[in-house]
Motif scaffolding. Structure first.
Motif, PDB file in Angstrom:
ATOM      1  N   GLY A 204       0.597  -3.157  -5.017  1.00 57.82           N
ATOM      2  CA  GLY A 204       1.058  -1.644  -4.853  1.00 57.82           C
ATOM      3  C   GLY A 204       2.464  -1.447  -6.125  1.00 57.82           C
ATOM      4  O   GLY A 204       3.001  -2.588  -6.473  1.00 57.82           O
TER       5      GLY A 204
ATOM      6  N   ASP B 278       1.766   4.935  -0.323  1.00 54.89           N
ATOM      7  CA  ASP B 278       1.412   6.101  -0.158  1.00 54.89           C
ATOM      8  C   ASP B 278       1.899   7.766  -0.085  1.00 54.89           C
ATOM      9  O   ASP B 278       2.131   7.645  -0.985  1.00 54.89           O
TER      10      ASP B 278
ATOM     11  N   CYS C  87      -0.682   8.020  -5.256  1.00 53.73           N
ATOM     12  CA  CYS C  87      -0.564   8.379  -4.492  1.00 53.73           C
ATOM     13  C   CYS C  87       0.637   8.886  -3.992  1.00 53.73           C
ATOM     14  O   CYS C  87       1.476   8.552  -5.268  1.00 53.73           O
TER      15      CYS C  87
ATOM     16  N   CYS D  82      -0.337   7.885   5.816  1.00 55.08           N
ATOM     17  CA  CYS D  82      -0.975   8.316   4.630  1.00 55.08           C
ATOM     18  C   CYS D  82      -0.216   8.920   3.797  1.00 55.08           C
ATOM     19  O   CYS D  82       0.830   8.449   3.505  1.00 55.08           O
TER      20      CYS D  82
ATOM     21  N   GLN E 232      -2.087   2.540  -5.338  1.00 53.48           N
ATOM     22  CA  GLN E 232      -1.749   2.383  -3.973  1.00 53.48           C
ATOM     23  C   GLN E 232      -1.730   0.760  -3.980  1.00 53.48           C
ATOM     24  O   GLN E 232      -1.451  -0.303  -3.146  1.00 53.48           O
TER      25      GLN E 232
ATOM     26  N   SER F 247      -8.630   1.369  -7.029  1.00 55.21           N
ATOM     27  CA  SER F 247      -7.277   2.046  -6.199  1.00 55.21           C
ATOM     28  C   SER F 247      -6.826   3.057  -6.498  1.00 55.21           C
ATOM     29  O   SER F 247      -8.058   3.563  -6.096  1.00 55.21           O
TER      30      SER F 247
ATOM     31  N   SER G 161       2.636   6.200  -6.772  1.00 54.48           N
ATOM     32  CA  SER G 161       2.004   5.058  -6.957  1.00 54.48           C
ATOM     33  C   SER G 161       0.716   4.906  -6.760  1.00 54.48           C
ATOM     34  O   SER G 161      -0.245   5.385  -6.716  1.00 54.48           O
TER      35      SER G 161
ATOM     36  N   SER H 235      -4.008  -4.153  -1.063  1.00 52.26           N
ATOM     37  CA  SER H 235      -2.815  -3.441  -1.077  1.00 52.26           C
ATOM     38  C   SER H 235      -1.620  -3.929  -0.574  1.00 52.26           C
ATOM     39  O   SER H 235      -1.030  -3.989  -0.932  1.00 52.26           O
TER      40      SER H 235
ATOM     41  N   ALA I   8       0.553  -1.091   0.319  1.00 55.16           N
ATOM     42  CA  ALA I   8       0.151  -0.088  -0.387  1.00 55.16           C
ATOM     43  C   ALA I   8       0.765   1.095  -0.131  1.00 55.16           C
ATOM     44  O   ALA I   8       0.741   2.071   0.619  1.00 55.16           O
TER      45      ALA I   8
END
Length: 381
Positions: A370, A75, A344, A127, A360, A341, A358, A367, A73
Motif C-alpha cells: 500500500g 483503506d 481509498c 474498510c 491499497q 489495486s 491511498s 496488501s 492495505a
C-alpha cells in the motif's frame, strides 16, 4: 446543492428547496474544471496542470521522520484539524492477526510529518468509516457481524459501538442537522441505515433504522426500526419488510441536507434528498448518453468545500473522478501501473488545498504494498 436543471434552452441553478421538484438527470461526462490530465509524474500519477503529488507513507515502512511502521492495505480515511496542523487517519483492511485497525499521521501547518501512531488494533478488515462532528473516527469492520469502532485521533482509547448494528459495515456519514449517522452495507442485497443516538455526541445507545422504499431508482423513502441490531440469528438486512436493497454499498458523504452513497455492484452514486425524503441517481454508468462512462468500480466518496464530489475507483482505470454541482463528471486523476489495486480514503485538509488518499495494494498488487499519497494544488474552495 448538487444539482442544476435545464429549463427550455437555459441552464438555471436552483436552490435546494426548488431543485428537488425538478427533473434532474444523472451526471454526464464533460471536461473537468481543471483541464486535461498531464503525463504521469514520477509517482505514476496523471494530474491536471498545476497539481503535484507526494508519497506520505508506504505499507511496511516507517513513516518518514518517525519510527512508526505504516499499516498494510490502507483503506478509508479522514482529516482532522489539530492546532495549526492536521491529522490524516487511515484504516487497515486486513485481519486482526495481520494488523487490522487504524493509524494516524500528524502534520504541522506546512504539511510536514511530525508524528505517526496506531489508534485501533485487533479488529478485522476495517474498510471505510466516517468522521464525526466531535472529532472521532468511526472505523467500520467489513465482515459478517462486523462492528463500528469509535476511535480518537486527537487522543483517547477506541470503543466499540454495538448499538450501531452488526453487519458487513462499509462507510459512515454524520448528519449534524438531523443528529444521525448514515451507514452503508457491503452486500449484494445490502441496505442503507441510519443510527439515531439517544444523545448526540454519544454513540453508546440509540436506535438503528433502515431505509424503506420501492424498487425504482427514484422516488420517496421512509425509515423503519431494525428490531435486532445484533444481526443474529437474522441478519439486519433481512429483518424489515420493504427495506430497499442496494448492490454493494460503499462510500458515504453528507452535506447540506443531502447524503450521497455509492454502490459498487452497479456503478452508481445515489442521492438522498433529506429535506423532502426523496432519492434519485446522481450517477449511473449505464445512463451515460455519450462516449464511455468515466467512472466504474465506484468506491469511497468525499466532497470539497466548493461542493464537488470526488469518487475513488476500486479497479476501473484507477481514477478519482469529480462530479460537479452542475452534474458534470470528469476524471481528476489517474494512477498508472497499479491495475491490481484500488484507490481509498480520499479526504481534504481543512484549508481544502490538499487531498490525501491511498492505493491499497500499490504496484505490487499485495496488501503489503500500500501507498498513501497527498495531492496539492489549486482546488476549488
Amino acid at each position: 446543492m448538487l444539482r442544476a436543471t435545464v429549463l427550455g434552452a437555459s441552464a438555471v441553478a436552483l436552490p435546494f428547496t426548488a431543485w428537488s421538484a425538478a427533473y434532474a438527470a444523472p451526471a454526464q461526462p464533460a471536461t473537468g474544471p481543471y483541464g486535461p490530465l498531464q503525463a504521469a509524474n514520477s509517482h505514476g500519477i496523471q494530474l491536471p496542470a498545476g497539481f503535484t503529488s507526494q508519497i506520505v507513507a508506504r505499507s511496511g515502512q516507517a513513516v518518514s521522520g518517525t519510527s512508526y511502521v505504516w499499516h498494510q492495505a490502507p483503506d478509508g480515511g479522514a482529516v482532522f484539524a489539530n492546532g495549526s496542523g492536521w491529522i490524516y487517519v487511515s484504516n487497515s483492511e486486513v485481519s486482526s492477526g495481520s494488523g487490522g485497525g487504524a493509524s494516524r499521521i500528524l502534520f504541522d501547518s506546512s504539511g510536514a510529518v511530525v508524528g505517526a501512531s496506531r489508534i485501533l488494533s485487533g479488529t478485522n478488515n476495517n474498510c471505510a468509516g466516517g468522521k464525526t462532528p466531535w472529532n472521532t473516527w468511526l472505523s467500520c469492520e467489513e465482515v459478517s457481524l462486523g462492528r463500528v469502532w469509535e476511535t480518537y485521533p486527537l487522543g483517547g482509547t477506541a470503543v466499540v459501538r454495538p448499538a450501531m448494528g452488526r453487519f458487513k459495515h462499509e462507510a459512515a456519514a454524520a448528519d449534524p442537522d438531523r443528529r444521525v449517522v448514515y451507514l452503508t452495507e457491503d452486500e449484494t442485497n445490502g441496505k442503507f441505515y441510519r443510527f439515531i443516538p439517544n444523545t448526540w455526541g454519544d454513540l453508546s445507545a440509540g436506535t438503528l433504522q433502515v431505509l424503506v422504499a420501492g424498487s425504482a431508482t427514484s422516488g420517496s423513502f421512509s425509515w423503519a426500526a431494525v428490531p435486532d441490531p445484533d444481526g443474529s440469528p437474522t441478519a439486519t438486512r433481512s429483518q424489515v419488510s420493504g427495506a430497499k436493497s442496494f448492490n454493494g454499498g460503499e462510500g458515504c458523504h453528507y452535506s447540506n441536507d443531502t447524503v450521497w452513497f455509492t454502490t459498487k455492484g452497479d456503478n452508481r452514486v445515489w442521492q438522498l434528498n433529506l429535506a423532502n425524503n426523496t432519492y434519485e441517481l446522481a450517477y449511473d454508468d449505464n445512463l451515460v448518453t455519450s462516449g464511455s462512462a468515466p467512472l466504474t468500480g465506484v468506491d469511497n466518496i468525499t466532497g470539497s468545500s466548493f461542493g464537488d464530489l470526488y469518487v475513488a475507483e476500486d479497479g476501473g482505470n484507477m481514477e478519482i473522478c469529480m462530479i460537479t454541482p452542475d452534474d458534470k463528471i470528469s476524471v481528476f486523476l489517474r494512477i498508472t501501473g497499479q491495475s491490481s489495486s484500488e484507490i481509498c480514503g480520499p479526504a481534504f485538509t481543512p484549508a481544502g488545498n490538499r487531498l490525501y488518499f491511498s492505493s491499497q495494494r500499490g504496484t505490487s498488487g499485495s496488501s503489503s504494498g500500500g501507498i498513501t499519497y497527498c495531492v496539492t494544488g489549486p482546488f476549488r474552495t
